[in-house]
Design an enzyme around this catalytic site. Structure first.
Site, PDB file in Angstrom:
ATOM      1  N   SER A   1       5.666   4.529   3.442  1.00  0.00           N
ATOM      2  CA  SER A   1       5.043   3.538   2.700  1.00  0.00           C
ATOM      3  C   SER A   1       6.107   3.196   1.488  1.00  0.00           C
ATOM      4  CB  SER A   1       3.729   3.650   2.118  1.00  0.00           C
ATOM      5  OG  SER A   1       3.723   4.879   1.111  1.00  0.00           O
TER       6      SER A   1
ATOM      7  N   CYS B   1     -10.162   3.665   9.315  1.00  0.00           N
ATOM      8  CA  CYS B   1      -9.681   3.375   8.003  1.00  0.00           C
ATOM      9  C   CYS B   1      -8.982   1.857   8.040  1.00  0.00           C
ATOM     10  CB  CYS B   1      -8.908   4.712   7.764  1.00  0.00           C
ATOM     11  SG  CYS B   1      -8.168   4.623   6.218  1.00  0.00           S
TER      12      CYS B   1
ATOM     13  N   VAL C   1       6.843   8.761   2.521  1.00  0.00           N
ATOM     14  CA  VAL C   1       8.012   8.111   2.707  1.00  0.00           C
ATOM     15  C   VAL C   1       7.841   7.097   3.438  1.00  0.00           C
ATOM     16  CG1 VAL C   1       8.544   9.424   4.758  1.00  0.00           C
ATOM     17  CG2 VAL C   1      10.440   8.561   3.583  1.00  0.00           C
TER      18      VAL C   1
ATOM     19  N   MET D   1      -4.257   3.881  -2.973  1.00  0.00           N
ATOM     20  CA  MET D   1      -5.760   3.951  -2.525  1.00  0.00           C
ATOM     21  C   MET D   1      -6.275   5.152  -2.897  1.00  0.00           C
ATOM     22  SD  MET D   1      -6.071   1.308   0.765  1.00  0.00           S
ATOM     23  CE  MET D   1      -4.757   2.009   1.744  1.00  0.00           C
TER      24      MET D   1
ATOM     25  N   GLY E   1       1.929   7.540  -1.077  1.00  0.00           N
ATOM     26  CA  GLY E   1       2.757   8.665  -1.645  1.00  0.00           C
ATOM     27  C   GLY E   1       3.544   9.261  -0.748  1.00  0.00           C
TER      28      GLY E   1
ATOM     29  N   CYS F   1      -7.624  13.078   7.610  1.00  0.00           N
ATOM     30  CA  CYS F   1      -7.041  13.079   6.180  1.00  0.00           C
ATOM     31  C   CYS F   1      -8.278  13.666   5.161  1.00  0.00           C
ATOM     32  CB  CYS F   1      -6.727  11.810   5.459  1.00  0.00           C
ATOM     33  SG  CYS F   1      -8.114  10.735   5.511  1.00  0.00           S
TER      34      CYS F   1
ATOM     35  N   GLY G   1       3.253   1.127   5.699  1.00  0.00           N
ATOM     36  CA  GLY G   1       4.367   1.865   6.178  1.00  0.00           C
ATOM     37  C   GLY G   1       3.977   2.211   7.704  1.00  0.00           C
TER      38      GLY G   1
ATOM     39  N   ALA H   1       0.971  -1.133   0.001  1.00  0.00           N
ATOM     40  CA  ALA H   1      -0.106   0.048   0.005  1.00  0.00           C
ATOM     41  C   ALA H   1       0.878   1.118  -0.133  1.00  0.00           C
ATOM     42  CB  ALA H   1      -0.872  -0.142   1.348  1.00  0.00           C
TER      43      ALA H   1
END
Length: 390
Positions: free
Chosen positions: A13, A101, A11, A32, A9, A199, A125, A6
Site C-alpha cells: 500500500s 472485507c 509495503v 483503517m 502499514g 487478520c 495495494g 488506503a
C-alpha cells in the site's frame, strides 16, 4: 484526480500511494483501524491493523509528503466481516473473510466515504490489473504476479465500484520489484514481512477463535454409514475437505484416510468419508456479481414473477480458492439460486450455475467464493450454495 490511498502499514500500500503521487494525483493517505483490541505489535507476519502498522503507515505518508489520517472502521468491520465469519462457520459453511472485507470495508465503507468527501478514486495495494475499454468501461484482470494475484478476492466489488478504484501495482510481476521500489523511495517498510492468515485471528488459531466466540458444543463425528468414529467440540470448527485435526478414535476399515464430507449443524454432527466423496462437477452459487453483462442477459432485465429462464451456457474458467488453479467450466446466469434438481429458487437475487468440463474439483464447500474468468479477465463472482457430482 483527488485520490484516497488506503495505507495498511505494509509495503504494497505504501508503494501504491507513492505511485499515485508520482502520477500527479492529489493524494491523501488513510489507515483503517479495523480491530477494537489492537495489539502493540504483530506476531511476526501474522495479522495486521496493529498500532505498529498505523505507525508504519504514518511514516510512509511523511516520506511521501501527503496528509495522513486514521479512520476507525472497527465497528463496521465487527458487524460485517467478523459477524459474517462467525455466522457462516456456525451454519456449516466456509467463509472467506478477505472477500467480505473487500466487499463491506474497502469498497463499500471506505469507497463510499471517500466519494462523499469529494475523492475521485481509492488507491489500494492489491495485486490486480484494470483494463479500460474503448467505451470507457473497465475490466478487472489478474495480476502478472501469479503468486500474489488478488483478483479472486476483488471480484465481489462489481463494475460500479471498479470504476472508482485504482490498483497501481497492477503492472508488477514480482514482489521483489515492489520492495525495490519502496527501498528506492526511502520507505522503511521495504523489508517488512507480508501479513497472512486471517487478520483478526493474529495468532493463527482459527479453531480457538471460533471456540471463544461460539462456545463449546460437543458432538459426534460419524462415518458415511452412520457409525460414531469420534467426538468434536463444535461442528462449526470443521470444513468440507478437511483431513487434519479430526481426532478420530479408530481408523477406517480399509485403512484409507478420511476427510470431512459434510457438516450437519442441525444435529451438530461432522461426517467423514473417503476422498472420492469430495469430488464434484456441478456448482450452484448465489448472490452473483457480474462485470460482463453479456453473460447476464434476460436475468437482469426480467421481473422475477415471470420466471425467466437461465441464460445459455458459456465456456469459462472457474476458480474456487484464492490461490487455487482455474479449471475449465461452463457457466450460465440464473434468476435465483439453482438447485440439484434443476429448479431455481426465484428469490429475486441472481445466481449462477456451473458445470465442470474437465476433471472434477475436490472439497468445494458452501460459503466459498466462485469466481468466473475468461483468460485473465474476471467475468463474475458468486457465493457457493451447493456442489455435487452430476
Amino acid at each position: 484526480m483527488r485520490v484516497l490511498a488506503a495505507m495498511s502499514g505494509g509495503v504494497d500500500s505504501a508503494v501504491a500511494a507513492a505511485l499515485a503521487v508520482e502520477a500527479g494525483h492529489d493524494v491523501v493517505g488513510v489507515h483503517m483501524a479495523l480491530s477494537r483490541n489492537r495489539d502493540q505489535f504483530r506476531t511476526g507476519s501474522r495479522g495486521c491493523c496493529s498500532i505498529e502498522d498505523a505507525g508504519d503507515a504514518r511514516r510512509a505518508a511523511d516520506v511521501l509528503g501527503i496528509p495522513y489520517y486514521v479512520w476507525d472502521l472497527s465497528e463496521r468491520f465487527e458487524e460485517t466481516v467478523v459477524a459474517d465469519f462467525l455466522s457462516e462457520y456456525e451454519s456449516g459453511r466456509t467463509p472467506n473473510p478477505c472477500v467480505r472485507c473487500n466487499e463491506h470495508i474497502k469498497f463499500e465503507a471506505l469507497l463510499d466515504k471517500a466519494t462523499a468527501l469529494g475523492f475521485d478514486a481509492v488507491a489500494t495495494g492489491h495485486y490486480a490489473r484494470v483494463v479500460t475499454r474503448g467505451d470507457g468501461s473497465r475490466e478487472l484482470h489478474r495480476s502478472p504476479n501469479a503468486e500474489k494475484d488478488q483478483s479472486y478476492v476483488l471480484a465481489v466489488m462489481g463494475p460500479d465500484r471498479l470504476a472508482r478504484a485504482m490498483f497501481p501495482l497492477g503492472g508488477f510481476a514480482t514482489k521483489a520489484e515492489v520492495r525495490a521500489e519502496a527501498e528506492r523511495r526511502g520507505l522503511s517498510v521495504s523489508a517488512k514481512p507480508d501479513s497472512y492468515d486471517i487478520c483478526f485471528v493474529a495468532d493463527g488459531d482459527t479453531r480457538g477463535f471460533l471456540r471463544d466466540r461460539l462456545g463449546s458444543r460437543p458432538g459426534e463425528v460419524r462415518d458415511v454409514e452412520g457409525n460414531v468414529v469420534g467426538e468434536h467440540d463444535g461442528a462449526y470448527a470443521y470444513t468440507v475437505g478437511q483431513r487434519k485435526g479430526l481426532g478420530l478414535g479408530r481408523p477406517a476399515a480399509d485403512g484409507r484416510a478420511r476427510y470431512v464430507v459434510d457438516v450437519q449443524t442441525s444435529t451438530n454432527t461432522v461426517v467423514v468419508g473417503p476422498a472420492e466423496l469430495l469430488s464434484v462437477d456441478r456448482v450452484a452459487a448465489e448472490k452473483a456479481v457480474w462485470f460482463d453483462s453479456s453473460l447476464v442477459g434476460p436475468v437482469e432485465t426480467t421481473h422475477v414473477e415471470t420466471s425467466p429462464a437461465a441464460t445459455t451456457w458459456r465456456d469459462v474458467e472457474l476458480q474456487i480458492r484464492a490461490h487455487g488453479s482455474p479449471v475449465p467450466a461452463q457457466v450460465r446466469a440464473t434468476p435465483g439460486t439453482p438447485g440439484r434438481d434443476g429448479v431455481v429458487a426465484h428469490d429475486g437475487v441472481p445466481g449462477l450455475e456451473l458445470r465442470l468440463t474437465g476433471a472434477p474439483l475436490r472439497g468445494v464447500a458452501a460459503g466459498q467464493s466462485a469466481v468466473v474468468y475468461r483468460g485473465t479477465q474476471v467475468l463474475g463472482q458468486a457465493t457457493v450454495a451447493d456442489a455435487w457430482r452430476g
